[in-house]
Design an enzyme around this catalytic site. Structure first.
Site, PDB file in Angstrom:
ATOM      1  N   ASN A 190      40.039  34.176  45.475  1.00  0.00           N
ATOM      2  CA  ASN A 190      41.598  34.060  45.405  1.00  0.00           C
ATOM      3  C   ASN A 190      42.120  34.743  46.707  1.00  0.00           C
ATOM      4  O   ASN A 190      41.626  35.018  47.810  1.00  0.00           O
ATOM      5  CB  ASN A 190      41.951  35.029  43.969  1.00  0.00           C
ATOM      6  N   ARG A 191      43.524  34.446  46.861  1.00  0.00           N
ATOM      7  CA  ARG A 191      44.269  34.808  48.163  1.00  0.00           C
ATOM      8  C   ARG A 191      44.773  36.267  48.326  1.00  0.00           C
ATOM      9  O   ARG A 191      45.131  36.593  49.051  1.00  0.00           O
ATOM     10  CB  ARG A 191      45.442  33.973  48.069  1.00  0.00           C
TER      11      ARG A 191
END
Ligand code: CTP
Length: 213
Positions: A19-20
């Site tokens: 994820n970011r």
């Protein structure tokens, strides 16, 4: 104890689901806590950030590894801040080697990971230690959803970020948040993550006070 960064869930030896999260928010909390004189264990998923001065690092990769590392570190902690973006799902099986492509689609079955914060809240029960702080990444009604998580996970403070803003959040030095506790909600306007880290720790220290007496 502070957790930070993403967790990466391996599909095979080459691919993963991530994820970011950059880790910046958690590293800011860990660095500020150390600056204030706390003994800090930072359980971090993979990030590109420097270790904050005076912080003990425990590096992990997956949600399962983070679960174990936080469980061990939290056993004698006064405060646990779960700033990590822990994956909610992981591949049911990790394939050894590399999955070769075929002409058709590929199906991947994902299963839930343990909810570390929920578990800490349940384990604490009616006790007061450790103080538990969670984060929520929200794109809708941040306050209502954050408050629901506060109650469901049994934590003292939820920091709800609005991830729909383009000037804050992921990979930014800045953040805007709502700090939600049973006592009420406070808006933290757009500011540096280091300032938000200080505001979170002020509240964590205040929550520690009653149990010190
Ligand atoms: N968390 C955790 N273990 C997980 C997933 C999340 O400890 N397996 C923690 C995060 O570190 C964060 C909080 O729980 O402090 C986030 O709660 P979550 O319900 O997962 O919120 P979001 O992922 O933001 O939202 P959603 O419910 O939409 O997935």
């Amino acid at each position: 104890v502070v957790s930070a960064g993403p967790t990466l869930e391996d599909i095979d030896d080459v691919r993963f689901i991530g994820n970011r999260s950059s880790g910046r928010m958690g590293y800011a909390v860990a660095g500020e806590a150390a600056r204030r004189g706390a003994r800090v264990v930072l359980v971090s998923g993979p990030t590109a950030l420097d270790v904050p001065p005076g912080v003990e690092m425990v590096r992990v990769r997956s949600a399962l590894e983070m679960h174990e590392a936080v469980r061990v570190a939290a056993a004698d902690a006064d405060i646990v801040v779960m700033a990590a973006a822990v994956a909610d799902y992981m591949p049911q099986t990790r394939v050894d080697g590399k999955i070769e492509k075929t002409p058709g689609p590929l199906e991947l079955r994902l299963v839930r990971t343990p909810d570390i914060l929920l578990e800490l809240g349940k384990a604490r029960g009616t006790g007061v230690r450790p103080v538990l702080i969670g984060f929520a990444a929200e794109s809708g009604d941040a306050e209502a959803r954050g408050r629901e998580k506060l109650t469901r996970k049994g934590v003292d403070l939820m920091v709800a970020n609005d991830i729909s803003r383009s000037d804050a959040g992921f990979d930014s030095e800045m953040n805007a948040a709502t700090l939600i506790s049973t006592a009420g909600s406070e808006a933290f306007p757009l500011g540096p993550k280091t300032a938000l880290a200080g505001a979170i720790l002020d509240r964590a220290e205040a929550l520690l006070q009653p149990s010190r007496q």
